[in-house]
Write an enzyme that holds these catalytic residues in place. Structure first.
Site, PDB file in Angstrom:
ATOM      1  N   LYS A   1      -8.038  48.378  16.124  1.00  9.28           N
ATOM      2  CA  LYS A   1      -8.409  47.688  17.357  1.00  9.28           C
ATOM      3  C   LYS A   1      -9.806  48.115  17.845  1.00  9.28           C
ATOM      4  CE  LYS A   1      -3.643  46.967  18.971  1.00  9.28           C
ATOM      5  NZ  LYS A   1      -2.696  47.227  20.088  1.00  9.28           N
TER       6      LYS A   1
ATOM      7  N   HIS B   1      -2.805  47.950  15.329  1.00  7.12           N
ATOM      8  CA  HIS B   1      -1.718  46.970  15.310  1.00  7.12           C
ATOM      9  C   HIS B   1      -1.128  46.923  13.910  1.00  7.12           C
ATOM     10  CE1 HIS B   1       0.441  43.120  15.679  1.00  7.12           C
ATOM     11  NE2 HIS B   1      -0.034  42.862  14.471  1.00  7.12           N
TER      12      HIS B   1
ATOM     13  N   THR C   1       4.495  52.414  20.440  1.00  9.55           N
ATOM     14  CA  THR C   1       3.513  51.587  21.152  1.00  9.55           C
ATOM     15  C   THR C   1       2.763  52.378  22.220  1.00  9.55           C
ATOM     16  OG1 THR C   1       4.920  49.654  20.784  1.00  9.55           O
ATOM     17  CG2 THR C   1       3.239  49.465  22.498  1.00  9.55           C
TER      18      THR C   1
ATOM     19  N   ARG D   1       4.299  50.809  10.346  1.00  5.18           N
ATOM     20  CA  ARG D   1       4.763  51.048  11.734  1.00  5.18           C
ATOM     21  C   ARG D   1       5.010  52.539  11.979  1.00  5.18           C
ATOM     22  NH1 ARG D   1       4.493  46.980  15.618  1.00  5.18           N
ATOM     23  NH2 ARG D   1       6.253  47.946  16.672  1.00  5.18           N
TER      24      ARG D   1
ATOM     25  N   GLU E   1       0.915  36.380  10.831  1.00  5.75           N
ATOM     26  CA  GLU E   1      -0.303  37.047  11.310  1.00  5.75           C
ATOM     27  C   GLU E   1      -1.376  37.132  10.214  1.00  5.75           C
ATOM     28  OE1 GLU E   1       2.114  39.854  14.531  1.00  5.75           O
ATOM     29  OE2 GLU E   1       1.016  40.800  12.879  1.00  5.75           O
TER      30      GLU E   1
ATOM     31  N   TYR F   1      -1.208  37.089  19.820  1.00  6.18           N
ATOM     32  CA  TYR F   1      -0.332  37.744  20.800  1.00  6.18           C
ATOM     33  C   TYR F   1       0.504  36.738  21.600  1.00  6.18           C
ATOM     34  CZ  TYR F   1      -2.247  42.453  20.065  1.00  6.18           C
ATOM     35  OH  TYR F   1      -2.585  43.681  19.538  1.00  6.18           O
TER      36      TYR F   1
ATOM     37  N   ASN G   1      -4.314  51.594  22.259  1.00  9.77           N
ATOM     38  CA  ASN G   1      -3.474  52.342  21.316  1.00  9.77           C
ATOM     39  C   ASN G   1      -3.896  52.158  19.858  1.00  9.77           C
ATOM     40  OD1 ASN G   1      -2.541  49.784  20.924  1.00  9.77           O
ATOM     41  ND2 ASN G   1      -0.422  50.193  21.514  1.00  9.77           N
TER      42      ASN G   1
END
Ligand code: IDP
Ligand code: MG
Length: 150
Positions: free
Chosen positions: A9, A115, A91, A85, A126, A49, A112
């Site tokens: 990000k 993604h 998160t 993940r 995605e 999103y 954070n």
């Protein structure tokens, strides 16, 4: 074999953490299948999103994700969705385990760092938002025999 979408990000790009994050993905044994720097438009942000459109943080999330370039990566490997993940962490960085990207570098939920798609189905959707078919490269790595049991 699975593919998943990773976004490094804007906060992580600005902080010079791309190499650190990519290194963690590679060291896990996962393979880079496509990668590029992207200035996300509001339209792309809304599509990516879309599931969060009704959340109170949505507007801020779109502002953040469009504020500066991010790095989009197609990551491939056994159980790639779940492995990414767990490498990311929870998160909210406050709850993320040390040793995860968010647990090592994050402090607040709005910034954070990373993604990762949350299921194989959302990964397919995605990935199609960020990459054309021809941009995701199918190739062999000699090392895979030492990473994946046959
Ligand atoms: P994930 O990124 O761990 O999959 P999601 O619940 O899908 O988490 O939320 C998407 C992104 O929206 C988060 O990574 C975070 O940047 C942002 N977000 C989620 N919840 C909040 C919140 O309560 N406040 C601010 N931003 C949030
Ligand atoms: Mg999510």
């Amino acid at each position: 074999m699975q593919r998943t979408l990773v976004l490094i990000k804007p906060d992580a790009v600005q902080r010079g953490l791309c190499g650190e994050i990519i290194a963690r993905i590679e060291r896990r044994g996962l393979k880079l299948a496509a990668m590029k720097l992207v200035q996300v438009t509001p339209e792309l942000a809304h599509r990516h999103y879309g599931a969060h459109v009704d959340k109170p943080f949505f507007e801020g999330l779109v502002r953040f994700i469009t504020s500066s370039p991010l790095v989009a990566i197609a990551v491939e490997g056994e159980n790639a969705v779940d492995v990414v993940r767990t490498t990311m962490g929870a998160t909210n960085p406050v709850e993320a385990t040390p040793g995860t990207v968010r647990g090592d570098f994050g402090l607040t939920i709005g910034m954070n760092l990373i993604h990762g798609s949350d299921s194989p189905e959302s990964a397919a959707t995605e990935l199609a938002l960020f990459f054309d078919d021809g941009e995701i490269i199918d190739y062999e790595r000699d090392i895979d025999g030492w990473i994946i049991e046959s």
